[in-house]
Write a protein that holds these residues in place. Structure first.
Motif, PDB file in Angstrom:
ATOM      1  N   MET A 177      86.570   4.063  84.822  1.00  0.00           N
ATOM      2  CA  MET A 177      86.698   3.329  86.084  1.00  0.00           C
ATOM      3  C   MET A 177      85.339   3.099  86.751  1.00  0.00           C
ATOM      4  O   MET A 177      84.572   4.026  86.975  1.00  0.00           O
ATOM      5  CB  MET A 177      87.632   4.083  87.039  1.00  0.00           C
ATOM      6  CG  MET A 177      87.892   3.349  88.341  1.00  0.00           C
ATOM      7  SD  MET A 177      89.218   4.143  89.291  1.00  0.00           S
ATOM      8  CE  MET A 177      88.551   5.796  89.514  1.00  0.00           C
ATOM      9  N   THR A 178      85.077   1.839  87.088  1.00  0.00           N
ATOM     10  CA  THR A 178      83.830   1.491  87.778  1.00  0.00           C
ATOM     11  C   THR A 178      84.068   1.047  89.223  1.00  0.00           C
ATOM     12  O   THR A 178      83.144   1.057  90.025  1.00  0.00           O
ATOM     13  CB  THR A 178      83.087   0.366  87.032  1.00  0.00           C
ATOM     14  OG1 THR A 178      83.942  -0.785  86.936  1.00  0.00           O
ATOM     15  CG2 THR A 178      82.706   0.814  85.631  1.00  0.00           C
ATOM     16  N   LEU A 190      90.605   1.662  81.703  1.00  0.00           N
ATOM     17  CA  LEU A 190      90.674   0.968  82.993  1.00  0.00           C
ATOM     18  C   LEU A 190      89.327   1.002  83.710  1.00  0.00           C
ATOM     19  O   LEU A 190      88.739   2.061  83.898  1.00  0.00           O
ATOM     20  CB  LEU A 190      91.744   1.609  83.882  1.00  0.00           C
ATOM     21  CG  LEU A 190      92.133   0.775  85.107  1.00  0.00           C
ATOM     22  CD1 LEU A 190      92.905  -0.469  84.681  1.00  0.00           C
ATOM     23  CD2 LEU A 190      92.971   1.599  86.096  1.00  0.00           C
ATOM     24  N   GLU A 191      88.864  -0.167  84.115  1.00  0.00           N
ATOM     25  CA  GLU A 191      87.591  -0.293  84.812  1.00  0.00           C
ATOM     26  C   GLU A 191      87.776  -0.601  86.296  1.00  0.00           C
ATOM     27  O   GLU A 191      86.965  -0.173  87.119  1.00  0.00           O
ATOM     28  CB  GLU A 191      86.752  -1.396  84.157  1.00  0.00           C
ATOM     29  CG  GLU A 191      86.407  -1.105  82.693  1.00  0.00           C
ATOM     30  CD  GLU A 191      85.722  -2.270  82.019  1.00  0.00           C
ATOM     31  OE1 GLU A 191      85.547  -3.322  82.681  1.00  0.00           O
ATOM     32  OE2 GLU A 191      85.363  -2.145  80.833  1.00  0.00           O
ATOM     33  N   LEU A 192      88.814  -1.348  86.640  1.00  0.00           N
ATOM     34  CA  LEU A 192      89.047  -1.756  88.027  1.00  0.00           C
ATOM     35  C   LEU A 192      90.460  -1.353  88.444  1.00  0.00           C
ATOM     36  O   LEU A 192      91.428  -1.745  87.802  1.00  0.00           O
ATOM     37  CB  LEU A 192      88.851  -3.254  88.181  1.00  0.00           C
ATOM     38  CG  LEU A 192      88.938  -3.851  89.593  1.00  0.00           C
ATOM     39  CD1 LEU A 192      88.140  -5.153  89.665  1.00  0.00           C
ATOM     40  CD2 LEU A 192      90.392  -4.146  90.013  1.00  0.00           C
ATOM     41  N   LEU A 193      90.554  -0.573  89.536  1.00  0.00           N
ATOM     42  CA  LEU A 193      91.848  -0.198  90.105  1.00  0.00           C
ATOM     43  C   LEU A 193      91.857  -0.614  91.568  1.00  0.00           C
ATOM     44  O   LEU A 193      91.143  -0.063  92.398  1.00  0.00           O
ATOM     45  CB  LEU A 193      92.074   1.310  89.983  1.00  0.00           C
ATOM     46  CG  LEU A 193      93.364   1.862  90.608  1.00  0.00           C
ATOM     47  CD1 LEU A 193      94.594   1.162  90.045  1.00  0.00           C
ATOM     48  CD2 LEU A 193      93.453   3.369  90.404  1.00  0.00           C
ATOM     49  N   PHE A 241      93.290  10.621  89.672  1.00  0.00           N
ATOM     50  CA  PHE A 241      92.314   9.706  89.071  1.00  0.00           C
ATOM     51  C   PHE A 241      91.614  10.303  87.847  1.00  0.00           C
ATOM     52  O   PHE A 241      90.785   9.628  87.227  1.00  0.00           O
ATOM     53  CB  PHE A 241      91.249   9.317  90.096  1.00  0.00           C
ATOM     54  CG  PHE A 241      91.803   8.635  91.318  1.00  0.00           C
ATOM     55  CD1 PHE A 241      92.623   7.532  91.208  1.00  0.00           C
ATOM     56  CD2 PHE A 241      91.510   9.118  92.592  1.00  0.00           C
ATOM     57  CE1 PHE A 241      93.142   6.906  92.327  1.00  0.00           C
ATOM     58  CE2 PHE A 241      92.029   8.498  93.723  1.00  0.00           C
ATOM     59  CZ  PHE A 241      92.847   7.395  93.589  1.00  0.00           C
ATOM     60  N   LYS A 242      91.933  11.517  87.497  1.00  0.00           N
ATOM     61  CA  LYS A 242      91.227  12.200  86.401  1.00  0.00           C
ATOM     62  C   LYS A 242      91.320  11.472  85.067  1.00  0.00           C
ATOM     63  O   LYS A 242      90.343  11.431  84.308  1.00  0.00           O
ATOM     64  CB  LYS A 242      91.746  13.628  86.266  1.00  0.00           C
ATOM     65  CG  LYS A 242      90.935  14.471  85.289  1.00  0.00           C
ATOM     66  CD  LYS A 242      91.386  15.911  85.289  1.00  0.00           C
ATOM     67  CE  LYS A 242      90.530  16.742  84.333  1.00  0.00           C
ATOM     68  NZ  LYS A 242      90.935  18.164  84.341  1.00  0.00           N
ATOM     69  N   LEU A 296      93.734  -3.350  86.870  1.00  0.00           N
ATOM     70  CA  LEU A 296      95.073  -3.152  87.419  1.00  0.00           C
ATOM     71  C   LEU A 296      95.031  -3.436  88.917  1.00  0.00           C
ATOM     72  O   LEU A 296      94.350  -2.741  89.672  1.00  0.00           O
ATOM     73  CB  LEU A 296      95.556  -1.720  87.167  1.00  0.00           C
ATOM     74  CG  LEU A 296      96.913  -1.331  87.765  1.00  0.00           C
ATOM     75  CD1 LEU A 296      98.017  -2.282  87.304  1.00  0.00           C
ATOM     76  CD2 LEU A 296      97.250   0.112  87.417  1.00  0.00           C
ATOM     77  N   HIS A 297      95.751  -4.480  89.327  1.00  0.00           N
ATOM     78  CA  HIS A 297      95.783  -4.886  90.733  1.00  0.00           C
ATOM     79  C   HIS A 297      97.145  -4.523  91.335  1.00  0.00           C
ATOM     80  O   HIS A 297      98.171  -5.097  90.971  1.00  0.00           O
ATOM     81  CB  HIS A 297      95.543  -6.395  90.857  1.00  0.00           C
ATOM     82  CG  HIS A 297      94.192  -6.834  90.358  1.00  0.00           C
ATOM     83  ND1 HIS A 297      93.090  -6.926  91.177  1.00  0.00           N
ATOM     84  CD2 HIS A 297      93.780  -7.191  89.111  1.00  0.00           C
ATOM     85  CE1 HIS A 297      92.049  -7.326  90.466  1.00  0.00           C
ATOM     86  NE2 HIS A 297      92.440  -7.500  89.215  1.00  0.00           N
ATOM     87  N   LEU A 298      97.129  -3.569  92.260  1.00  0.00           N
ATOM     88  CA  LEU A 298      98.340  -3.140  92.959  1.00  0.00           C
ATOM     89  C   LEU A 298      98.188  -3.320  94.463  1.00  0.00           C
ATOM     90  O   LEU A 298      98.935  -2.717  95.244  1.00  0.00           O
ATOM     91  CB  LEU A 298      98.633  -1.671  92.638  1.00  0.00           C
ATOM     92  CG  LEU A 298      99.242  -1.389  91.256  1.00  0.00           C
ATOM     93  CD1 LEU A 298      99.076   0.081  90.890  1.00  0.00           C
ATOM     94  CD2 LEU A 298     100.708  -1.787  91.217  1.00  0.00           C
ATOM     95  N   ASN A 299      97.250  -4.118  94.883  1.00  0.00           N
ATOM     96  CA  ASN A 299      97.001  -4.310  96.308  1.00  0.00           C
ATOM     97  C   ASN A 299      98.145  -5.090  96.962  1.00  0.00           C
ATOM     98  O   ASN A 299      98.841  -5.878  96.326  1.00  0.00           O
ATOM     99  CB  ASN A 299      95.673  -5.050  96.527  1.00  0.00           C
ATOM    100  CG  ASN A 299      95.490  -6.249  95.628  1.00  0.00           C
ATOM    101  OD1 ASN A 299      95.583  -6.126  94.408  1.00  0.00           O
ATOM    102  ND2 ASN A 299      95.235  -7.412  96.214  1.00  0.00           N
TER     103      ASN A 299
END
Length: 378
Positions: A222-223, A198-201, A216-217, A177-180
């Motif tokens: 997430m990695t 989800l692995e990448l936020l 974030f719980k 998920l890219h929200l940048n």
């Protein structure tokens, strides 16, 4: 021989005419027509003729502005649809409803400002959705409701400032998920609920200054968590302690850190958690206090906190000594007052007896000499 050549010319002409009926003018239909390239064809609307067997349709770099309802009813075998770099501002409900096999949809660099529930109808097989560089300002619980198989969602460089709770709740398969590059100022509990895969936020380049404790719980896979270049001046330890993945890398560079001792202790505790990795810790710089501006956080760690600890220790010792001295002086005054009270009592008794002896002379003749002298008898 001449008959054979004539036959080949006829077949070629027929084939050419057939191919021209399959391809819109300005498009390039390649191979067995599974790829149709219509990039830079100056289209203002979707082409009317696309081969039914097309699996990749490239309509990028045109001037298309609207995706009407049921636009792709004749190209149901599409797996990749590229619509980036157009002027699309309206996607009518059910615009992609016929694309049951579509796996990638690129709508980057358009003018889309809202996503209705009808936007995602029919996209149950979609795995990658790109909406970068559009005009989205908010996301709600219906924006992506039909995207059950989505694995990658890219919303980079929009103007998103609010995300409602459960906006991504239908995306149990989402991995990236890219929200940048948006305008998020805070992260509330529940906005990432159900994203267990989800692995990448990526939240870099927003305006984030606060995050609720358990935001974030839900992210148990997430990695990588990217919070670089936001407005964070401090952190809550419990916000990161609630991350229960086996291994999570966190990026925090480019935030205006307030380098007080509380922040030092916080980072010391975070770095002690074995499952969390602060990859850019050595690049973190201070914004406040002013005397430490642009200093690296790691360089002011020991000196700052030792000085503060010594100051607190001196103040504590001074207060303790002052309190003990006050208690001691109070005890002395109490004892002195008690002794004075006892002396006055004895004096009063003696004076009383002396007075009584003078006023009762009948006692003297019958008293022993020593007792008589005590009573003041002569």
């Amino acid at each position: 021989m001449k008959e054979l050549v004539f036959l080949l010319l006829v077949v070629t002409e027929v084939t050419s005419r057939t191919r021209s009926s399959w391809c819109e003018r300005g498009c390039d239909c390649r191979g067995d027509l599974k790829f149709t390239i219509c990039s830079r064809a100056l289209f203002t609307q979707l082409p009317g003729r696309v081969a039914p067997g097309t699996e990749l349709l490239d309509l990028s770099d045109n001037n298309i502005s609207v995706i009407p309802e049921r636009s792709f009813s004749k190209t149901r075998k599409l797996r990749v649809l590229l619509l980036q770099n157009n002027n699309i501002s309206v996607v009518e409900d059910g615009g992609f409803s016929q694309l049951e096999f579509l796996q990638k949809l690129d709508l980057s660099w358009n003018q889309i400002s809202t996503l209705t529930e009808g936007f995602s109808i029919g996209l149950a097989s979609l795995r990658e959705l790109l909406l970068t560089h559009n005009r989205l300002t908010s996301l709600d619980s219906l924006s992506f409701v039909h995207l059950d198989s989505l694995q990658r969602l890219n919303l980079t460089s929009n103007a998103i400032y609010t995300i409602q709770v459960r906006s991504f709740s239908s995306m149990s398969s989402l991995r990236q998920l890219h929200l940048n590059g948006n305008r998020l100022a805070s992260l509330r509990n529940g906005i990432f609920s159900m994203l267990r895969s989800l692995e990448l936020l990526n939240l870099a380049g927003n305006h984030i200054s606060e995050m609720e404790m358990f935001v974030f719980k839900p992210l148990v896979s997430m990695t990588l968590l990217n919070l670089a270049n936001n407005h964070l001046s401090t952190l809550s330890f419990k916000t990161f302690q609630s991350i229960h993945t086996y291994s999570t890398h966190i990026l925090l560079e480019g935030n205006p850190w307030n380098c007080d001792c509380d922040l030092q202790r916080l980072f010391r505790k975070l770095r002690s958690i074995q499952r969390l990795f602060l990859d850019d810790y050595y690049n973190l710089t201070c914004e406040e206090p002013a005397v430490l501006q642009d200093y690296r956080l790691m360089d002011v760690d020991t000196e700052l906190c030792i000085a503060e600890t010594v100051t607190v220790l001196v103040i504590t010792i001074t207060v303790v000594i002052t309190v003990l001295a006050a208690m001691l002086m109070g005890e002395r005054k109490r004892k002195k007052k008690k002794r004075g009270s006892t002396g006055r009592s004895r004096g009063s008794i003696q004076m009383s007896l002396t007075t009584e002896a003078h006023t009762s002379p009948s006692l003297c003749p019958f008293s022993p000499s020593s007792f008589a002298r005590t009573l003041g008898c002569r």
